[in-house]
Design an enzyme around this catalytic site. Structure first.
Site, PDB file in Angstrom:
ATOM      1  N   ARG A 174       0.863  -1.169   0.000  1.00 14.06           N
ATOM      2  CA  ARG A 174       0.000   0.000   0.000  1.00 14.06           C
ATOM      3  C   ARG A 174       0.910   1.232   0.000  1.00 14.06           C
ATOM      4  O   ARG A 174       2.015   1.191   0.539  1.00 14.06           O
ATOM      5  CB  ARG A 174      -0.914   0.000   1.225  1.00 14.06           C
ATOM      6  CG  ARG A 174      -1.800  -1.240   1.334  1.00 14.06           C
ATOM      7  CD  ARG A 174      -2.581  -1.248   2.632  1.00 14.06           C
ATOM      8  NE  ARG A 174      -3.494  -2.388   2.723  1.00 14.06           N
ATOM      9  CZ  ARG A 174      -3.185  -3.560   3.274  1.00 14.06           C
ATOM     10  NH1 ARG A 174      -1.977  -3.741   3.801  1.00 14.06           N
ATOM     11  NH2 ARG A 174      -4.063  -4.543   3.320  1.00 14.06           N
TER      12      ARG A 174
ATOM     13  N   LYS B 108      -2.935  -1.771   8.092  1.00 16.28           N
ATOM     14  CA  LYS B 108      -4.393  -1.811   8.036  1.00 16.28           C
ATOM     15  C   LYS B 108      -4.979  -2.947   8.873  1.00 16.28           C
ATOM     16  O   LYS B 108      -6.026  -2.796   9.506  1.00 16.28           O
ATOM     17  CB  LYS B 108      -4.835  -1.955   6.578  1.00 16.28           C
ATOM     18  CG  LYS B 108      -6.328  -1.810   6.363  1.00 16.28           C
ATOM     19  CD  LYS B 108      -6.648  -1.832   4.881  1.00 16.28           C
ATOM     20  CE  LYS B 108      -8.145  -1.664   4.643  1.00 16.28           C
ATOM     21  NZ  LYS B 108      -8.471  -1.704   3.193  1.00 16.28           N
TER      22      LYS B 108
ATOM     23  N   HIS C 138      -3.498   1.529  -6.377  1.00 15.71           N
ATOM     24  CA  HIS C 138      -4.191   0.279  -6.063  1.00 15.71           C
ATOM     25  C   HIS C 138      -4.162  -0.680  -7.247  1.00 15.71           C
ATOM     26  O   HIS C 138      -4.157  -1.899  -7.056  1.00 15.71           O
ATOM     27  CB  HIS C 138      -5.635   0.553  -5.645  1.00 15.71           C
ATOM     28  CG  HIS C 138      -6.198  -0.516  -4.769  1.00 15.71           C
ATOM     29  ND1 HIS C 138      -6.018  -0.540  -3.407  1.00 15.71           N
ATOM     30  CD2 HIS C 138      -6.898  -1.640  -5.062  1.00 15.71           C
ATOM     31  CE1 HIS C 138      -6.601  -1.612  -2.901  1.00 15.71           C
ATOM     32  NE2 HIS C 138      -7.149  -2.295  -3.885  1.00 15.71           N
TER      33      HIS C 138
ATOM     34  N   ARG D  79      -0.973  -2.557  -6.952  1.00 15.77           N
ATOM     35  CA  ARG D  79      -1.106  -3.601  -5.925  1.00 15.77           C
ATOM     36  C   ARG D  79      -1.925  -4.777  -6.460  1.00 15.77           C
ATOM     37  O   ARG D  79      -1.568  -5.937  -6.254  1.00 15.77           O
ATOM     38  CB  ARG D  79      -1.754  -2.994  -4.685  1.00 15.77           C
ATOM     39  CG  ARG D  79      -2.036  -3.958  -3.546  1.00 15.77           C
ATOM     40  CD  ARG D  79      -2.431  -3.163  -2.295  1.00 15.77           C
ATOM     41  NE  ARG D  79      -3.103  -3.974  -1.294  1.00 15.77           N
ATOM     42  CZ  ARG D  79      -2.486  -4.756  -0.420  1.00 15.77           C
ATOM     43  NH1 ARG D  79      -1.164  -4.860  -0.439  1.00 15.77           N
ATOM     44  NH2 ARG D  79      -3.173  -5.449   0.483  1.00 15.77           N
TER      45      ARG D  79
ATOM     46  N   HIS E 177      -3.200  -9.552   3.952  1.00 14.31           N
ATOM     47  CA  HIS E 177      -4.646  -9.700   4.120  1.00 14.31           C
ATOM     48  C   HIS E 177      -4.958 -10.543   5.344  1.00 14.31           C
ATOM     49  O   HIS E 177      -4.263 -11.518   5.635  1.00 14.31           O
ATOM     50  CB  HIS E 177      -5.267 -10.383   2.890  1.00 14.31           C
ATOM     51  CG  HIS E 177      -5.279  -9.510   1.681  1.00 14.31           C
ATOM     52  ND1 HIS E 177      -5.251 -10.010   0.391  1.00 14.31           N
ATOM     53  CD2 HIS E 177      -5.312  -8.164   1.554  1.00 14.31           C
ATOM     54  CE1 HIS E 177      -5.272  -9.001  -0.472  1.00 14.31           C
ATOM     55  NE2 HIS E 177      -5.315  -7.881   0.211  1.00 14.31           N
TER      56      HIS E 177
ATOM     57  N   TYR F 254      -8.613  -9.121  -5.160  1.00 16.49           N
ATOM     58  CA  TYR F 254      -7.412  -8.635  -5.822  1.00 16.49           C
ATOM     59  C   TYR F 254      -6.953  -9.467  -7.005  1.00 16.49           C
ATOM     60  O   TYR F 254      -6.451  -8.951  -7.981  1.00 16.49           O
ATOM     61  CB  TYR F 254      -6.268  -8.540  -4.799  1.00 16.49           C
ATOM     62  CG  TYR F 254      -6.450  -7.383  -3.854  1.00 16.49           C
ATOM     63  CD1 TYR F 254      -5.992  -6.127  -4.181  1.00 16.49           C
ATOM     64  CD2 TYR F 254      -7.119  -7.549  -2.656  1.00 16.49           C
ATOM     65  CE1 TYR F 254      -6.176  -5.056  -3.331  1.00 16.49           C
ATOM     66  CE2 TYR F 254      -7.312  -6.485  -1.793  1.00 16.49           C
ATOM     67  CZ  TYR F 254      -6.832  -5.240  -2.138  1.00 16.49           C
ATOM     68  OH  TYR F 254      -7.031  -4.185  -1.302  1.00 16.49           O
TER      69      TYR F 254
END
Length: 384
Positions: free
Chosen positions: A211, A250, A329, A332, A355, A365
């Site tokens: 990120r 996150k 993004h 990613r 994740h 993703y």
């Protein structure tokens, strides 16, 4: 023997009932906590409907008075129980609270909300233009708030205990992963036409799946050039109220170590060799940030996002729309898809992406197109 009390129409009043001087009706009862309470109605018929509900609740240990608070009041009470929220969570909670407070639904008493009401409200929000993701944020706040009301014996059931996907279609924009030729084409354009020093940032994002806030949270201590490893332990963020601040990744799974490819190693080497600063900026006790702007200050996600928007316009002006819109993004997303198509196991991919759930890795993703499926099919058939 005492004469039974009657109203002005001669009807006999039950225990706890009375008629007020203004001719409305009142019912006096004691709640489950031993507190004397009153409810009122313009007619005796309406009052007795309330009485039946109150007595039903009392038999089941439900606090009728507590169930009279509004949806907005309940959500506010729930929010006040939360501590240690991340900045992202605070923003999400704030968005949900505003939607609830500004909607007539927020003024409804919680005991009057049924599952069909909750579903109808979400559909109405979607019809007004709210995306599924935004409604999901609202549900993630209002569902535990109602669960708290159930635990407090204010209501019997949680009307928001249902799957959002059953009533609201997934209208999220699907970000395409860049193909190998598109990746090469985009990097050549950035290298030849790009302004500023963002080429290496993009190479690293494309080769690590980080990120942006994780990338710009890296300090010299986080990069082990000898072992060719990147340690992700924090994010560098910025808001209108706070120019710079550090947060944890996150999710807890965001704490991870990522190996460097040759391209990523070379990019970090150029960043380290080109890094010049007279005075180190300290942010929440950290210094030595690797990625600096022209003024020698740490970069934040906004810098990268603005840069990539500018380069997108420049690319379209020169070459037309021959590439998908590229954002941090998308880089990613592309990294995740590239690894997934090599056949890497899902748990390793989940770890690298940071994740908390493998389902996020696979469902959100990774991107599979027909060429990838055809190659996988041929490989599988050949091994039969």
């Amino acid at each position: 023997m005492s004469e039974k009390r009657k109203d002005n129409k001669g009807r006999i009043l039950r225990t706890g009932e009375s008629q007020r001087p203004n001719l409305t009706y009142q019912y006096r009862y004691t709640d489950i906590k031993g507190t004397v309470r009153y409810v009122y109605s313009p007619t005796l018929e309406e009052l007795r409907v309330k009485e039946d509900v109150i007595q039903y609740d009392l038999r089941d240990g439900i606090d009728y008075a507590a169930s009279e608070i509004t949806v907005a009041e309940l959500v506010s009470r729930y929010i006040n129980t939360k501590r240690g929220l991340s900045q992202n969570s605070k923003r999400a909670y704030g968005t949900a609270v505003k939607i609830i407070e500004n909607d007539p639904f927020g003024a409804r008493q919680i005991r009057a909300v049924k599952a069909s009401d909750a579903k109808t409200w979400f559909v109405a929000l979607h019809d007004r233009g709210l995306k599924q993701h935004t409604i999901e944020v609202v549900q993630n706040v209002i569902r535990p708030a109602f669960a708290m009301a159930v635990e407090d014996d204010a209501i019997r059931k949680n009307p928001f205990k249902f799957k959002l996907a059953e009533i609201i279609p997934n209208d999220a924009y699907v970000r395409p992963a860049l193909t190998k030729p598109q990746q090469e084409k985009y990097l050549r354009f950035i290298q030849s036409e790009g302004r500023g020093n963002y080429y290496d940032d993009i190479v690293i994002l494309l080769g690590t799946g980080l990120r942006v806030s994780e990338l710009y949270g890296l300090t010299k201590a986080d990069v082990d050039m000898e072992r060719r490893q990147i340690r992700i332990t924090k994010q560098l963020c910025r808001t209108a109220e706070r120019p710079y601040f550090i947060t944890e990744p996150k999710t807890k799974s965001g704490m991870r170590t990522i190996p460097m490819s040759e391209e990523v190693y070379a990019a970090f080497l150029r960043v380290l060799c080109g890094r010049r600063t007279a005075v180190e900026r300290f942010v929440d006790g950290y210094a030595g940030f690797l990625f600096l702007d022209k003024a020698g200050q740490p970069k934040v996600a906004m810098h990268m996002e603005n840069y990539m928007r500018g380069m997108q316009k420049k690319y379209i002006a020169k070459h037309g729309r021959t590439l998908p819109s590229v954002t941090p993004h998308v880089l990613r997303h592309t990294f995740c898809t590239n690894l997934q198509q090599t056949g890497i196991d899902v748990k390793s991919l989940q770890y690298l992406m940071g994740h908390s759930s493998a389902s996020v890795t696979l469902d959100v993703y990774s991107h599979v197109d027909y060429d990838a499926v055809e190659k996988a099919f041929d490989k599988a058939v050949a091994s039969l």
